[in-house]
Design a protein around this motif. Structure first.
Motif, PDB file in Angstrom:
ATOM      1  N   ALA A 106       0.828  -1.201   0.000  1.00 20.00           N
ATOM      2  CA  ALA A 106       0.000   0.000   0.000  1.00 20.00           C
ATOM      3  C   ALA A 106       0.864   1.255   0.000  1.00 20.00           C
ATOM      4  N   ILE A 107       0.221   2.385  -0.325  1.00 20.09           N
ATOM      5  CA  ILE A 107       0.810   3.711  -0.148  1.00 20.09           C
ATOM      6  C   ILE A 107       0.021   4.401   0.961  1.00 20.09           C
ATOM      7  N   ASP A 108       0.734   4.853   1.955  1.00 20.51           N
ATOM      8  CA  ASP A 108       0.173   5.513   3.125  1.00 20.51           C
ATOM      9  C   ASP A 108       0.561   6.987   3.082  1.00 20.51           C
ATOM     10  N   GLY A 109       0.035   7.774   3.992  1.00 23.15           N
ATOM     11  CA  GLY A 109       0.452   9.153   4.142  1.00 23.15           C
ATOM     12  C   GLY A 109       0.717   9.453   5.602  1.00 23.15           C
ATOM     13  N   VAL A 110       1.611  10.396   5.856  1.00 25.55           N
ATOM     14  CA  VAL A 110       1.796  10.939   7.194  1.00 25.55           C
ATOM     15  C   VAL A 110       0.935  12.194   7.282  1.00 25.55           C
ATOM     16  N   ALA A 111       0.006  12.214   8.222  1.00 22.36           N
ATOM     17  CA  ALA A 111      -0.926  13.338   8.358  1.00 22.36           C
ATOM     18  C   ALA A 111      -0.486  14.253   9.495  1.00 22.36           C
ATOM     19  N   LEU A 112      -0.630  15.550   9.280  1.00 22.74           N
ATOM     20  CA  LEU A 112      -0.429  16.534  10.336  1.00 22.74           C
ATOM     21  C   LEU A 112      -1.795  17.052  10.761  1.00 22.74           C
ATOM     22  N   ILE A 113      -2.028  17.099  12.062  1.00 20.20           N
ATOM     23  CA  ILE A 113      -3.319  17.534  12.573  1.00 20.20           C
ATOM     24  C   ILE A 113      -3.126  18.700  13.538  1.00 20.20           C
ATOM     25  N   VAL A 114      -4.118  19.594  13.556  1.00 19.34           N
ATOM     26  CA  VAL A 114      -4.094  20.742  14.465  1.00 19.34           C
ATOM     27  C   VAL A 114      -5.452  20.860  15.140  1.00 19.34           C
ATOM     28  N   ASN A 115      -5.493  21.653  16.179  1.00 19.52           N
ATOM     29  CA  ASN A 115      -6.706  21.866  16.955  1.00 19.52           C
ATOM     30  C   ASN A 115      -7.760  22.616  16.136  1.00 19.52           C
ATOM     31  N   ARG A 116      -9.021  22.368  16.423  1.00 20.36           N
ATOM     32  CA  ARG A 116     -10.122  23.034  15.729  1.00 20.36           C
ATOM     33  C   ARG A 116     -10.077  24.554  15.892  1.00 20.36           C
ATOM     34  N   GLN A 117      -9.513  25.037  16.986  1.00 16.24           N
ATOM     35  CA  GLN A 117      -9.466  26.480  17.230  1.00 16.24           C
ATOM     36  C   GLN A 117      -8.352  27.173  16.449  1.00 16.24           C
ATOM     37  N   ASN A 118      -7.479  26.386  15.839  1.00 14.39           N
ATOM     38  CA  ASN A 118      -6.307  26.945  15.171  1.00 14.39           C
ATOM     39  C   ASN A 118      -6.670  27.410  13.761  1.00 14.39           C
ATOM     40  N   ALA A 119      -6.421  28.673  13.467  1.00 13.89           N
ATOM     41  CA  ALA A 119      -6.717  29.208  12.139  1.00 13.89           C
ATOM     42  C   ALA A 119      -5.647  28.845  11.115  1.00 13.89           C
ATOM     43  N   ASP A 120      -4.495  28.362  11.581  1.00 17.31           N
ATOM     44  CA  ASP A 120      -3.390  28.018  10.680  1.00 17.31           C
ATOM     45  C   ASP A 120      -3.374  26.513  10.437  1.00 17.31           C
ATOM     46  N   SER A 121      -3.790  26.098   9.249  1.00 21.40           N
ATOM     47  CA  SER A 121      -3.808  24.665   8.940  1.00 21.40           C
ATOM     48  C   SER A 121      -3.252  24.383   7.543  1.00 21.40           C
ATOM     49  N   ILE A 122      -2.475  25.340   7.005  1.00 24.30           N
ATOM     50  CA  ILE A 122      -1.807  25.161   5.714  1.00 24.30           C
ATOM     51  C   ILE A 122      -0.313  25.393   5.924  1.00 24.30           C
ATOM     52  N   PHE A 123       0.498  24.421   5.500  1.00 23.26           N
ATOM     53  CA  PHE A 123       1.950  24.518   5.690  1.00 23.26           C
ATOM     54  C   PHE A 123       2.648  24.114   4.398  1.00 23.26           C
ATOM     55  N   ASN A 124       3.856  24.625   4.194  1.00 26.03           N
ATOM     56  CA  ASN A 124       4.687  24.054   3.145  1.00 26.03           C
ATOM     57  C   ASN A 124       5.803  23.223   3.772  1.00 26.03           C
ATOM     58  N   VAL A 125       6.463  22.424   2.954  1.00 28.96           N
ATOM     59  CA  VAL A 125       7.438  21.468   3.477  1.00 28.96           C
ATOM     60  C   VAL A 125       8.630  22.184   4.111  1.00 28.96           C
ATOM     61  N   SER A 126       9.075  23.285   3.506  1.00 30.32           N
ATOM     62  CA  SER A 126      10.230  23.991   4.048  1.00 30.32           C
ATOM     63  C   SER A 126       9.925  24.606   5.413  1.00 30.32           C
TER      64      SER A 126
END
Length: 300
Positions: free
Chosen positions: A99-119
């Motif tokens: 299979a191909i899996d993914g590593v997921a990043l999760i943040v709190n519902r109250q957090n307005a920042d939920s977009i990141f780049n790799v760098s």
């Protein structure tokens, strides 16, 4: 369970291709997938008993090297040194990609920042960025708290190898215990970033996964220097298929079964049509079954 299987097969009896009782080791980040696969396998072959040991990837592979188990579910193949160790003892194990899996990043519902780049993630994990207002001047969250499941986890190894370029993790990163513990920590900690396996949140038909998704946000990840909603992706099957989600990884069965008995039978089930459909249902990408890309895209 380790003494007698439900159908009367004792663990002391020699196992066969589809009969007997065996212990297997599973990387804990993959435990929801393993539980579903094993339950269906045991229902189909009712003379079998699979006793899983859910542990860190390092410990799971150590059990294989010590001949304490003959079957491991992990996110990397056996290394050259590990193969050499087996070969010196006249064993010839296999690494089978399923299979191909993914590593997921999760943040709190109250957090307005939920977009990141790799760098940016590299700077967060290494400790160069430590506060949320370094990512967004409007943020009032304070310190960034990065949480993994276990220090020997496959997600830690992935972050070190694939994001940090084999650099070191910041002292601000800490281990919560299990992937479930990571999710629970993020739900009660507004400034946290959790790192988990996708299969903990990927099965939309599973009530536990749906409950988890209600409590957290799954971050969108971009390769672009300026991440936007248009160039950032969540770890859905379609984006794993197209390669647009940056944090993907393979899943392997590590098999050392010179007698071609129950570990081999379990492997053939995972890699076969029914086992691959379970992988598809879990929100991952099957490795040995053709996937209808249109159907996968329509799930978004």
């Amino acid at each position: 369970m380790s003494l007698v299987a439900c159908k009367g097969k004792k663990s002391g009896e020699p196992d066969t291709l589809f009969g007997g009782v065996i212990r297997v080791a599973v990387d804990e980040t993959l435990s929801p997938l393993a539980e579903e696969e094993i339950a269906v396998f045991e229902a189909q072959y009712n003379q079998t008993g699979i006793v899983p040991i859910y542990t860190s990837e390092v410990d799971a592979i150590t059990l294989l090297l010590r001949d304490s188990v003959r079957w491991v579910l992990a996110t990397r193949p056996l290394s050259g040194d590990e193969l050499e160790s087996f070969h010196s003892n006249k064993f010839f194990p296999e690494s089978i990609k399923i299979a191909i899996d993914g590593v997921a990043l999760i943040v709190n519902r109250q957090n307005a920042d939920s977009i990141f780049n790799v760098s940016t993630l590299k700077k967060v994990f290494s400790g160069e960025i430590t506060r949320w207002n370094q990512l967004s001047t409007d943020s009032k969250l304070g310190d960034i708290q990065v949480v993994f499941d276990h220090r020997n986890s496959s997600t830690v190894r992935y972050v070190l190898d694939s994001i940090c370029g084999r650099g070191n993790l910041s002292d601000r990163c800490h281990a919560a215990g299990t992937n479930r513990d990571v999710i629970e920590y993020v739900t009660r900690t507004p400034g946290a970033i959790g790192v988990i396996g996708v299969n903990w949140i990927g099965d939309e038909q599973d009530s536990l996964c749906r409950d988890f998704r209600k409590e957290i946000q799954v971050a969108r990840i971009s390769r672009a220097e300026l991440p936007t909603c248009g160039n950032s992706y969540q770890p859905y099957q379609y984006y794993l298929y197209t390669g647009q989600y940056p944090l993907s990884r393979p899943i392997y069965i590590l098999l050392n079964d010179p007698r071609s008995a129950l570990p081999t039978g379990l492997t053939s089930f995972f890699a076969g049509a029914r086992g691959q459909r379970i992988i598809l249902k879990a929100g991952l990408l099957p490795a040995t079954m053709p996937v209808n890309i249109v159907n996968v895209r329509d799930q978004l």
